[in-house]
Design a protein around this motif. Structure first.
Motif, short mmCIF file in Angstrom:
data_model
loop_
_atom_site.label_atom_id
_atom_site.label_comp_id
_atom_site.label_asym_id
_atom_site.label_seq_id
_atom_site.Cartn_x
_atom_site.Cartn_y
_atom_site.Cartn_z
N THR A 64 15.88 45.61 55.81
CA THR A 64 17.14 45.19 56.42
C THR A 64 16.82 44.31 57.63
O THR A 64 15.67 44.27 58.10
CB THR A 64 17.95 46.40 56.89
N GLN A 65 17.85 43.65 58.12
CA GLN A 65 17.67 42.82 59.31
C GLN A 65 17.21 43.69 60.49
O GLN A 65 16.35 43.28 61.27
CB GLN A 65 18.97 42.09 59.62
N GLU A 95 21.22 41.09 49.67
CA GLU A 95 21.89 41.92 48.68
C GLU A 95 22.48 43.15 49.35
O GLU A 95 21.92 43.62 50.35
CB GLU A 95 20.88 42.34 47.60
N PRO A 96 23.54 43.70 48.82
CA PRO A 96 24.12 44.91 49.42
C PRO A 96 23.10 46.05 49.42
O PRO A 96 22.35 46.23 48.47
CB PRO A 96 25.29 45.25 48.50
N HIS A 97 23.08 46.78 50.51
CA HIS A 97 22.18 47.94 50.62
C HIS A 97 22.74 49.04 49.72
O HIS A 97 23.93 49.34 49.76
CB HIS A 97 22.12 48.42 52.07
N PRO A 98 21.90 49.68 48.91
CA PRO A 98 22.41 50.69 47.97
C PRO A 98 22.96 51.95 48.63
O PRO A 98 23.82 52.62 48.06
CB PRO A 98 21.19 51.02 47.10
N LEU A 106 17.04 42.45 52.23
CA LEU A 106 16.58 41.07 52.19
C LEU A 106 15.35 40.96 51.30
O LEU A 106 14.47 41.83 51.34
CB LEU A 106 16.24 40.60 53.61
N ARG A 107 15.33 39.90 50.50
CA ARG A 107 14.14 39.64 49.68
C ARG A 107 14.02 38.13 49.47
O ARG A 107 15.02 37.41 49.46
CB ARG A 107 14.20 40.38 48.36
N PRO A 108 12.80 37.66 49.30
CA PRO A 108 12.60 36.21 49.10
C PRO A 108 13.15 35.77 47.74
O PRO A 108 13.08 36.50 46.76
CB PRO A 108 11.09 36.03 49.14
N SER A 109 13.66 34.54 47.71
CA SER A 109 14.04 33.91 46.45
C SER A 109 12.77 33.38 45.79
O SER A 109 11.67 33.50 46.34
CB SER A 109 15.00 32.75 46.74
N ALA A 110 12.91 32.75 44.63
CA ALA A 110 11.75 32.15 43.97
C ALA A 110 11.14 31.08 44.88
O ALA A 110 9.91 31.01 45.04
CB ALA A 110 12.15 31.55 42.62
N ALA A 111 11.98 30.26 45.49
CA ALA A 111 11.48 29.24 46.43
C ALA A 111 10.84 29.91 47.64
O ALA A 111 9.85 29.41 48.19
CB ALA A 111 12.62 28.31 46.86
N GLY A 112 11.40 31.04 48.07
CA GLY A 112 10.84 31.79 49.18
C GLY A 112 9.46 32.34 48.87
O GLY A 112 8.58 32.35 49.74
#
Length: 155
Positions: A64-65, A95-98, A106-112
């Motif tokens: 999380t942030q 993405e929403p926290h479960p 937070l997670r990296p995208s493919a570009a990330g």
């Protein structure tokens, strides 16, 4: 007529001040070498600080942030700006926290993920240039001393 000699009334810096000035000069040189290595003459895909946050998100998916704030020791406002920068560039996904509706993971995208790989390669190249020929014992002693100095600044 001769020009007047410049007056230098400033005493030479103390040994501690000189060491600090050398250290700051080294930081500047490392930052420049890192920037050159990272960009390779191309446009950078984020600031090194932002990319370091992205790398943390890659290594610990679902952070999380607030967890980034705790992991980096940076203030909430700075982390929020960096996260926004990464989101705007499409390098980070939120993405929403479960379990907690008030926060996001937070997670990296493919570009990330590609940016993370470039960041790690640049970091390794600069580290090799800077420390590659140092004996392991010297490098460990340096790391120990840097850790001790960091602890002194923290109080």
């Amino acid at each position: 007529m001769k020009p007047p000699k410049p007056r230098n009334n400033t005493p030479p810096p103390a040994a501690e001040t000189a060491a600090l000035q050398q250290l700051m000069g080294l930081f500047g040189a490392v930052k420049q070498a890192f920037r050159e290595e990272l960009t390779g003459g191309a446009e950078a895909s984020g600031s090194p600080v932002a990319l370091r946050l992205l790398l943390l998100c890659q290594r610990q998916p679902g952070l999380t942030q607030q967890a980034l704030v705790q992991a980096t020791g940076r203030d909430k406002g700075q982390v929020a700006r960096l996260v926004k920068e990464l989101l705007d560039q499409g390098l980070l996904l939120r993405e929403p926290h479960p379990e907690d509706k008030r926060s996001h993971c937070l997670r990296p995208s493919a570009a990330g993920l590609q940016a993370c790989r470039r960041f790690e390669q640049a970091e390794a190249a600069v580290a090799a240039r800077l420390f590659g020929d140092l004996p392991a014992a010297t490098l460990q002693a340096m790391r120990d001393e840097l850790q001790r100095l960091q602890a002194r600044l923290r109080g």
